[in-house]
Design a protein around this motif. Structure first.
Motif, PDB file in Angstrom:
ATOM      1  N   ALA A 136      26.881  42.202  43.082  1.00  0.00           N
ATOM      2  CA  ALA A 136      27.603  41.255  43.937  1.00  0.00           C
ATOM      3  C   ALA A 136      27.246  39.816  43.552  1.00  0.00           C
ATOM      4  N   THR A 137      25.988  39.589  43.226  1.00  0.00           N
ATOM      5  CA  THR A 137      25.539  38.245  42.841  1.00  0.00           C
ATOM      6  C   THR A 137      26.224  37.757  41.574  1.00  0.00           C
ATOM      7  N   VAL A 138      26.288  38.601  40.544  1.00  0.00           N
ATOM      8  CA  VAL A 138      26.837  38.131  39.260  1.00  0.00           C
ATOM      9  C   VAL A 138      28.364  38.182  39.204  1.00  0.00           C
ATOM     10  N   THR A 139      29.004  38.710  40.239  1.00  0.00           N
ATOM     11  CA  THR A 139      30.472  38.678  40.301  1.00  0.00           C
ATOM     12  C   THR A 139      30.956  37.638  41.299  1.00  0.00           C
ATOM     13  N   THR A 140      30.038  36.815  41.778  1.00  0.00           N
ATOM     14  CA  THR A 140      30.370  35.756  42.733  1.00  0.00           C
ATOM     15  C   THR A 140      30.062  34.402  42.098  1.00  0.00           C
ATOM     16  N   PHE A 141      31.031  33.503  42.197  1.00  0.00           N
ATOM     17  CA  PHE A 141      30.845  32.164  41.635  1.00  0.00           C
ATOM     18  C   PHE A 141      31.713  31.171  42.390  1.00  0.00           C
ATOM     19  N   ASP A 142      31.112  30.045  42.760  1.00  0.00           N
ATOM     20  CA  ASP A 142      31.833  28.969  43.429  1.00  0.00           C
ATOM     21  C   ASP A 142      31.600  27.689  42.635  1.00  0.00           C
ATOM     22  N   PRO A 143      32.662  27.113  42.056  1.00  0.00           N
ATOM     23  CA  PRO A 143      32.462  25.909  41.247  1.00  0.00           C
ATOM     24  C   PRO A 143      31.874  24.743  42.053  1.00  0.00           C
ATOM     25  N   GLN A 144      32.034  24.770  43.378  1.00  0.00           N
ATOM     26  CA  GLN A 144      31.443  23.730  44.228  1.00  0.00           C
ATOM     27  C   GLN A 144      29.912  23.827  44.230  1.00  0.00           C
ATOM     28  N   HIS A 145      29.394  25.036  43.904  1.00  0.00           N
ATOM     29  CA  HIS A 145      27.946  25.280  43.885  1.00  0.00           C
ATOM     30  C   HIS A 145      27.523  25.825  42.525  1.00  0.00           C
ATOM     31  N   ARG A 146      28.090  25.247  41.486  1.00  0.00           N
ATOM     32  CA  ARG A 146      27.898  25.736  40.114  1.00  0.00           C
ATOM     33  C   ARG A 146      26.426  25.951  39.753  1.00  0.00           C
ATOM     34  N   ASP A 147      25.606  24.931  39.897  1.00  0.00           N
ATOM     35  CA  ASP A 147      24.202  25.031  39.492  1.00  0.00           C
ATOM     36  C   ASP A 147      23.463  26.094  40.297  1.00  0.00           C
TER      37      ASP A 147
ATOM     38  N   GLY B 209      38.069  25.308  38.716  1.00  0.00           N
ATOM     39  CA  GLY B 209      38.892  25.490  39.909  1.00  0.00           C
ATOM     40  C   GLY B 209      38.905  26.904  40.434  1.00  0.00           C
ATOM     41  N   SER B 210      38.361  27.857  39.690  1.00  0.00           N
ATOM     42  CA  SER B 210      38.375  29.246  40.146  1.00  0.00           C
ATOM     43  C   SER B 210      37.051  29.613  40.798  1.00  0.00           C
ATOM     44  N   ALA B 211      37.158  30.309  41.893  1.00  0.00           N
ATOM     45  CA  ALA B 211      35.986  30.843  42.577  1.00  0.00           C
ATOM     46  C   ALA B 211      36.176  32.354  42.690  1.00  0.00           C
ATOM     47  N   THR B 212      35.088  33.101  42.610  1.00  0.00           N
ATOM     48  CA  THR B 212      35.153  34.549  42.757  1.00  0.00           C
ATOM     49  C   THR B 212      34.135  35.011  43.779  1.00  0.00           C
ATOM     50  N   THR B 213      34.501  36.059  44.486  1.00  0.00           N
ATOM     51  CA  THR B 213      33.575  36.697  45.415  1.00  0.00           C
ATOM     52  C   THR B 213      33.605  38.187  45.137  1.00  0.00           C
ATOM     53  N   GLY B 214      32.472  38.731  44.696  1.00  0.00           N
ATOM     54  CA  GLY B 214      32.377  40.144  44.392  1.00  0.00           C
ATOM     55  C   GLY B 214      31.792  40.916  45.554  1.00  0.00           C
ATOM     56  N   HIS B 215      32.366  42.082  45.800  1.00  0.00           N
ATOM     57  CA  HIS B 215      31.900  42.969  46.862  1.00  0.00           C
ATOM     58  C   HIS B 215      31.855  44.382  46.305  1.00  0.00           C
ATOM     59  N   VAL B 216      30.690  45.009  46.319  1.00  0.00           N
ATOM     60  CA  VAL B 216      30.549  46.376  45.816  1.00  0.00           C
ATOM     61  C   VAL B 216      31.071  47.333  46.877  1.00  0.00           C
TER      62      VAL B 216
ATOM     63  N   THR C 271      39.929  32.905  43.915  1.00  0.00           N
ATOM     64  CA  THR C 271      40.638  31.763  44.493  1.00  0.00           C
ATOM     65  C   THR C 271      40.756  30.714  43.409  1.00  0.00           C
ATOM     66  N   GLU C 272      41.993  30.360  43.065  1.00  0.00           N
ATOM     67  CA  GLU C 272      42.241  29.335  42.054  1.00  0.00           C
ATOM     68  C   GLU C 272      42.821  28.100  42.733  1.00  0.00           C
ATOM     69  N   ASN C 273      42.113  26.993  42.602  1.00  0.00           N
ATOM     70  CA  ASN C 273      42.547  25.729  43.198  1.00  0.00           C
ATOM     71  C   ASN C 273      42.907  25.877  44.676  1.00  0.00           C
ATOM     72  N   GLY C 274      42.091  26.630  45.401  1.00  0.00           N
ATOM     73  CA  GLY C 274      42.285  26.808  46.831  1.00  0.00           C
ATOM     74  C   GLY C 274      43.290  27.877  47.221  1.00  0.00           C
ATOM     75  N   THR C 275      43.925  28.524  46.240  1.00  0.00           N
ATOM     76  CA  THR C 275      44.928  29.546  46.528  1.00  0.00           C
ATOM     77  C   THR C 275      44.379  30.924  46.178  1.00  0.00           C
ATOM     78  N   ALA C 276      44.362  31.820  47.166  1.00  0.00           N
ATOM     79  CA  ALA C 276      43.871  33.178  46.944  1.00  0.00           C
ATOM     80  C   ALA C 276      44.828  33.940  46.038  1.00  0.00           C
ATOM     81  N   GLN C 277      44.259  34.635  45.083  1.00  0.00           N
ATOM     82  CA  GLN C 277      45.008  35.465  44.149  1.00  0.00           C
ATOM     83  C   GLN C 277      44.899  36.928  44.608  1.00  0.00           C
ATOM     84  N   PRO C 278      45.725  37.819  44.040  1.00  0.00           N
ATOM     85  CA  PRO C 278      45.594  39.232  44.403  1.00  0.00           C
ATOM     86  C   PRO C 278      44.174  39.730  44.118  1.00  0.00           C
TER      87      PRO C 278
END
Length: 116
Positions: free
Chosen positions: A9-20, A46-53, A79-86
């Protein structure tokens, strides 16, 4: 198995707002070659991902060697540029290594789906 689910879950989650911060989490969750190569998987700007096992199971455990293999079904919300993708669903095979600071992912591979 609990550690593996959390690590995936950790390595499939990324938020560009909290990159570091997220890259630091990725580094803390991994070891070896995966730790070196994982930063190249940062999603496009601009893309953010949230992984859930969704489900996971151990396929191998060697307590003496300190290694384990885990198969996981993962749901990734993008989520790309604030828009949720499938929502994307994928299957991953992970190898874990027990280190002085606990279990870490040493490899992660996306598994293909039969017939695709």
């Amino acid at each position: 198995m609990t550690a593996g689910r959390t690590l995936i879950a950790t390595v499939t989650t990324f938020d560009p707002q909290h990159r570091d911060q997220d890259l630091a989490h990725w580094q803390a969750a991994t070891t070896g070659a995966l730790q070196t190569s994982l930063p190249s998987n940062v999603p496009p700007d601009g893309s953010a991902t949230t992984g859930h096992v969704l489900d996971a199971g151990l396929s191998d455990l060697d307590t003496e060697a300190g290694t384990a293999k885990l198969l996981a079904s993962v749901e990734i919300t993008v989520t790309e540029n604030g828009t949720a993708q499938p929502v994307r669903r994928t299957r991953l095979a992970a190898t874990m290594a027990r280190t002085a600071s606990g279990w870490k992912l040493s490899s992660l591979e996306q598994l293909g789906v039969a017939g695709s």
